[in-house]
Design a protein around this motif. Sequence first.
Motif, mmCIF file in Angstrom:
data_model
loop_
_atom_site.group_PDB
_atom_site.id
_atom_site.type_symbol
_atom_site.label_atom_id
_atom_site.label_comp_id
_atom_site.label_asym_id
_atom_site.label_seq_id
_atom_site.Cartn_x
_atom_site.Cartn_y
_atom_site.Cartn_z
ATOM 1 N N ILE A 267 0.838 -1.203 0.000
ATOM 2 C CA ILE A 267 0.000 0.000 0.000
ATOM 3 C C ILE A 267 0.873 1.253 0.000
ATOM 4 O O ILE A 267 0.632 2.202 -0.750
ATOM 5 C CB ILE A 267 -0.938 -0.027 1.223
ATOM 6 N N THR A 268 1.923 1.235 0.818
ATOM 7 C CA THR A 268 2.815 2.390 0.873
ATOM 8 C C THR A 268 3.464 2.631 -0.480
ATOM 9 O O THR A 268 3.588 3.778 -0.935
ATOM 10 C CB THR A 268 3.918 2.165 1.923
ATOM 11 N N PHE A 269 3.856 1.544 -1.139
ATOM 12 C CA PHE A 269 4.510 1.666 -2.438
ATOM 13 C C PHE A 269 3.586 2.368 -3.435
ATOM 14 O O PHE A 269 3.985 3.324 -4.102
ATOM 15 C CB PHE A 269 4.891 0.274 -2.948
ATOM 16 N N SER B 23 4.604 -1.268 10.674
ATOM 17 C CA SER B 23 4.479 -0.082 9.819
ATOM 18 C C SER B 23 5.859 0.503 9.543
ATOM 19 O O SER B 23 6.119 0.969 8.430
ATOM 20 C CB SER B 23 3.538 0.954 10.418
ATOM 21 N N VAL B 24 6.758 0.462 10.535
ATOM 22 C CA VAL B 24 8.117 0.954 10.286
ATOM 23 C C VAL B 24 8.783 0.119 9.195
ATOM 24 O O VAL B 24 9.296 0.643 8.199
ATOM 25 C CB VAL B 24 8.961 0.917 11.584
ATOM 26 N N LEU B 25 8.707 -1.216 9.349
ATOM 27 C CA LEU B 25 9.324 -2.094 8.351
ATOM 28 C C LEU B 25 8.654 -1.936 6.989
ATOM 29 O O LEU B 25 9.326 -1.888 5.959
ATOM 30 C CB LEU B 25 9.223 -3.552 8.802
ATOM 31 N N GLY B 26 7.331 -1.851 6.988
ATOM 32 C CA GLY B 26 6.590 -1.745 5.741
ATOM 33 C C GLY B 26 6.954 -0.482 4.976
ATOM 34 O O GLY B 26 7.204 -0.528 3.772
ATOM 35 N N VAL B 27 7.016 0.642 5.694
ATOM 36 C CA VAL B 27 7.334 1.912 5.027
ATOM 37 C C VAL B 27 8.771 1.880 4.503
ATOM 38 O O VAL B 27 9.037 2.281 3.364
ATOM 39 C CB VAL B 27 7.121 3.101 5.990
ATOM 40 N N LEU B 28 9.684 1.344 5.319
ATOM 41 C CA LEU B 28 11.083 1.268 4.859
ATOM 42 C C LEU B 28 11.187 0.386 3.619
ATOM 43 O O LEU B 28 11.867 0.732 2.648
ATOM 44 C CB LEU B 28 11.981 0.725 5.972
ATOM 45 N N ALA B 29 10.489 -0.753 3.639
ATOM 46 C CA ALA B 29 10.537 -1.665 2.493
ATOM 47 C C ALA B 29 9.978 -0.979 1.248
ATOM 48 O O ALA B 29 10.538 -1.107 0.152
ATOM 49 C CB ALA B 29 9.741 -2.929 2.793
ATOM 50 N N ILE C 159 10.088 9.586 -10.569
ATOM 51 C CA ILE C 159 10.148 8.945 -9.254
ATOM 52 C C ILE C 159 11.594 9.021 -8.812
ATOM 53 O O ILE C 159 12.465 8.464 -9.462
ATOM 54 C CB ILE C 159 9.701 7.477 -9.311
ATOM 55 N N ALA C 160 11.839 9.723 -7.766
ATOM 56 C CA ALA C 160 13.223 9.890 -7.340
ATOM 57 C C ALA C 160 13.321 9.673 -5.849
ATOM 58 O O ALA C 160 12.663 10.342 -5.075
ATOM 59 C CB ALA C 160 13.711 11.283 -7.698
ATOM 60 N N GLY C 161 14.114 8.692 -5.478
ATOM 61 C CA GLY C 161 14.525 8.501 -4.100
ATOM 62 C C GLY C 161 13.371 8.413 -3.119
ATOM 63 O O GLY C 161 12.209 8.342 -3.499
ATOM 64 N N PRO C 162 13.692 8.372 -1.805
ATOM 65 C CA PRO C 162 12.645 8.284 -0.799
ATOM 66 C C PRO C 162 11.874 9.607 -0.711
ATOM 67 O O PRO C 162 12.467 10.671 -0.840
ATOM 68 C CB PRO C 162 13.402 8.013 0.497
ATOM 69 N N ALA C 163 10.609 9.520 -0.534
ATOM 70 C CA ALA C 163 9.796 10.714 -0.364
ATOM 71 C C ALA C 163 8.894 10.487 0.836
ATOM 72 O O ALA C 163 8.614 9.345 1.196
ATOM 73 C CB ALA C 163 8.961 10.956 -1.613
ATOM 74 N N TRP C 164 8.468 11.556 1.470
ATOM 75 C CA TRP C 164 7.629 11.446 2.670
ATOM 76 C C TRP C 164 6.379 12.295 2.515
ATOM 77 O O TRP C 164 6.197 13.275 3.229
ATOM 78 C CB TRP C 164 8.422 11.846 3.917
#
Lengths: 400, 217
Positions: free
Chosen positions: A32-34, A331-337, A357-362
């Motif tokens: 879902i996060t992806f 949720s921590v692991l899921g978001v990091l993954a 799409i570039a790098g991690p975004a928040w």
Amino acid sequence: MKTIALSWRYLWSHPLSATLNVLLLSLGLASITFLLLVSAQLSAAFEKDLAGIDAVVGAKGSPMQLILCGVFQIDTPTGNIPLKAVADLRKHPLVQSVIPISLGDNLRGFRIVGTSTDYLRHYHATLADGREWDAPMQVVLGSAVARKLGLQIGMTFAGSHGLGGGGHVHGDSLYTVVGILSPGGTVLDRLILTDTASVWKVHEDYTAVNAEDRQALEATREVTLALVQYRTPLAAMSFPRYINTSTAMQAAAPALEISRLLSMLGIGVDVLRAFAFVLLLSAGLGVFIALWNAVRERRADIAVFRMLGAPPSRIVALLLGEALWLGIVSSVLGVLAAQGLTLLIAKMLQLDNSLLIAGPAWPPELLWIPLLSCGVAVGAAALPSLGAYRVSVLELLQSR
Amino acid sequence: MIQSRQLSYSYPGQTPLRFPDLQAPQGALILLSGPSGCGKSSWLAMVAALMPPGSGTLCVAGEELTQLRGATCDAWRARTIGFLPQKLHLSAALRVQENLAMAQWAAGQPEDTARILVTLEQLGVADLAKRYPRQLSGGQAQRVALARAVLLQPKVILADEPTASLDDAAAGASVKLLLDTASASGATLVIATHDSRIASLISRSTRASDCISLQLA
């Protein structure tokens, strides 16, 4: 011992089942996060690049291709339009401004775009180094281009023909880097910008056989397309129709084409989202089963706690605490993954070159993930907790 | 102190259980015995305020149990009752010391490690504090469970079948430990059992004279 610390201990008292549950829940959350990250980044990138462009005028063909090519610089052009037609556009009463775009060459996959300095103004680009061009064959680099190619002010290079790598190298016409833009998160970051005249010069030098031929070429100068800004929003009604019916060109409205594109992508995203929710649901069931078994296995423990004077509410807090820990860790692991996956896919598809799409975004929507995670975990824990409430103390303590 | 009068309890669809009247002062030793199905569990549950008395009066450590309800029951039980279950029921996920800390957690008290260590010391198992229950022998585990029962200095200790499945020597040691621990803290001790060895063990002890036998039928 604090309830929170105690529920942590209990969660890990069965390491295998705890790990499996965390993995299951993380997997659902990661999908879902992806999806959330990709769609947030895409729409943010689209929005930034689209800002203030009311219409794109170019050769007849697919309007979406024209938009993708002219605004986002990801598709090939539909053709060229005569320079004279651009001059006519400028004179049109409904038109506020026109930015010409000429494509044709690239440097190792990065497009060399012939344009006017209005293009820089339009995206409020600022120079990190050097200056803007004031003559043909001078270029200003987008920040990503400068970083990836390692080019600096004063360096020279020759473009190759075409929009991908591997075309004919225009060895005789060298570009000189005069400026580098600061990163703006727009399409400019991945472009090599120069004066429109540079593109003509390179190709006339390349094709003209003599001075007469050159003159003939100069008379038929063209650009690829023009980005148009209207004087009034009402122009959206009449301007495209005017272009499409009374000229050999077409006008495409970016807002329209992009919403068409997103609705086409949207079906795919919805299917993926449905899958992600199924995954999350099965993760929720997994957590439910785990906690249910935990309550069954621990009925005696729970009975002892009740015997020792713990009110049912404290026992329920213990179980809910366990579920919350599960939710938080997952949720921590899921978001990091998901961030890792986004990064990986961006690298694999070379989307980081296009900066879509570039790098991690928040994005702020990410805050839903821990809420969702804890919601699923606590929801799954609700029924087992009720069981803990009902445990018959002495019967359990005496059972063999 | 435990006093009861006309105490009875009826499960739906069964003949009511009637219990003999009891008048035991604080610090007394009560031997609760009778065949299985005679209501030992019900009597223990009522004395521990796990279920309200059906009819009659029951007063434990100065509290009229017919009046207690809900969370007050739990708080009262935490302060007043120490329970030694037959199966001991030490939590396998926690170390000995943490098992004792659970009693403080259950009672809603802050964790008091010093108090835990002193109690373990009194029962001669202080050196086992860091072990897990599976690393204890049967006798050690019973000492730890008793330590947990007396940690909060209860006025009443309820021991359920403390000698079941123990050989004679171990049963003797177990009863002596219970008697000594209760005497040391001045708690009323209730031993619920159908093991006839306990009666003879008590009759040979110093507490023989003040033992009240509550025989259920």
